[in-house]
Design an enzyme around this catalytic site. Sequence first.
Site, PDB file in Angstrom:
ATOM      1  N   SER A  94       0.827  -1.201   0.000  1.00  0.00           N
ATOM      2  CA  SER A  94       0.000   0.000   0.000  1.00  0.00           C
ATOM      3  C   SER A  94       0.868   1.261   0.000  1.00  0.00           C
ATOM      4  O   SER A  94       1.728   1.420  -0.866  1.00  0.00           O
ATOM      5  CB  SER A  94      -0.957  -0.043   1.198  1.00  0.00           C
ATOM      6  OG  SER A  94      -1.940   0.954   1.101  1.00  0.00           O
ATOM      7  N   ASP A 149      -8.673  -5.164  -6.091  1.00  0.00           N
ATOM      8  CA  ASP A 149      -8.303  -4.116  -5.143  1.00  0.00           C
ATOM      9  C   ASP A 149      -9.291  -2.959  -5.296  1.00  0.00           C
ATOM     10  O   ASP A 149      -9.413  -2.384  -6.375  1.00  0.00           O
ATOM     11  CB  ASP A 149      -6.873  -3.657  -5.438  1.00  0.00           C
ATOM     12  CG  ASP A 149      -6.326  -2.674  -4.416  1.00  0.00           C
ATOM     13  OD1 ASP A 149      -7.110  -2.141  -3.615  1.00  0.00           O
ATOM     14  OD2 ASP A 149      -5.107  -2.445  -4.432  1.00  0.00           O
ATOM     15  N   HIS A 159      -6.832  -5.800  -1.747  1.00  0.00           N
ATOM     16  CA  HIS A 159      -5.733  -4.882  -1.458  1.00  0.00           C
ATOM     17  C   HIS A 159      -4.736  -5.450  -0.443  1.00  0.00           C
ATOM     18  O   HIS A 159      -3.525  -5.358  -0.632  1.00  0.00           O
ATOM     19  CB  HIS A 159      -6.298  -3.562  -0.925  1.00  0.00           C
ATOM     20  CG  HIS A 159      -5.271  -2.494  -0.701  1.00  0.00           C
ATOM     21  ND1 HIS A 159      -4.579  -1.905  -1.726  1.00  0.00           N
ATOM     22  CD2 HIS A 159      -4.803  -1.925   0.450  1.00  0.00           C
ATOM     23  CE1 HIS A 159      -3.739  -1.001  -1.239  1.00  0.00           C
ATOM     24  NE2 HIS A 159      -3.848  -1.006   0.078  1.00  0.00           N
TER      25      HIS A 159
END
Length: 421
Positions: free
Chosen positions: A235, A329, A363
């Site tokens: 991330s 995601d 994600h």
Amino acid sequence: MAQVIVHPKIALVDEPLHIRVTGLLPYQLVLLQAKLTDEKGEIFQSQVFYKADEGGEIDLEHAAALGGDYIGIHPMGLFCSLKPKKLLSRLLKRDVLNSPFLVQLSVHDSQCFFTGSSKFLKTSETVERWYSAPGVKRIQIREGRVRGALFLPPGEGPFPGVIDLFGGIGGLIEFRASLLASRGFATLALAYFAYEDLPKAIDILDIEYFEEAANFLLSHPKVCLVPTIGIVSVSLGAHIGLARAVFLKQVAAAVCINGFYFAAEHIIKYRNETIHPLNYVLEGIRINDLGLMALSNVLENPQEETNKHALLPVERAQGHILFIVGEKDQNINSKAYAEQAMEQLKRHGKSNGTLLSYPGAGHLIEPPYSPLCLTSWSHISVRPLLWGGEAIPHGEAQEHSWKEILKFLKCHLSPASISKL
């Protein structure tokens, strides 16, 4: 008498288990349940229907689940599909050295699904899932500006050095670093905001801080006597990991999981170079019927000519880059961004990038057999964030990508590989 047989009963969390049920009636329909209580007392649970074979046995390596949290043959599906009883909770291991997660595997008569009564329990077994192998050492780090925890594998060493970075959650997250140390890497879990005396929030991503962390790791006597390290990042951390690969010669191998290849929210600064971020497109926010917020379309298009100022010069990276993305995601448009970064490398004649793209993955791609976190609260938002993904394909992505991460780090952090850079 029914019995749950698990091997091994004590293992690292990235190790698969062989789960069997014996002593049932031929073709008996039962409910298998996994239950985990985390360090905060939150319960995570999965429930699946299986039918015994003609000998009254169920072997999860061969038997197909008929219904419940998943269907089909998935030997570790009970773990991948664990769901929080309290909605919007994320499973995070905090004490990685001293205690495992205890997971109770139980077998019930199928009627239990509707009543929840314990009188339908037939048998159970508890397994220990550890985040650190015996002999792994943890050292609290407060060196100069650097804050974190260094995990050293058992043995004399020296070991390849790796820095582990998480994203917008902030603080110090250690579970992946301890697991990497268990697999032979001296790993620094690095905090960079919202921890001890570090800034409470991020203003500027100063790559010199991360350079200081790399220099500290390389100076440690237990780290290999080669001037390079690896990075594992996710991330916002992947955004930083890629920037470090661009600006710092010490980075020989960077794993970037669902991140950006441009300045996305914060200024990126390294010495006399500054990269300014893209603007937000607030109308790109999507809120579904449950009030969950998806942010995958909230940034301007980095490929537009007016936004080229935000791009990281990824072609300057001297080490190797492994992009890992989940195609479902909902937080970052990660697949498109990784493809664009790969194209940028290609345009400059570079072949040091690899892309692994996983359909059905969201994600938060974590170590194997971690449950999917579909959505959770985040301090950056007034609504819960939607991370995306589907439990079984997400679990398969975690299992495959972890093997590839370990292979990638071992390949590019070996002395023979370093000499070619």
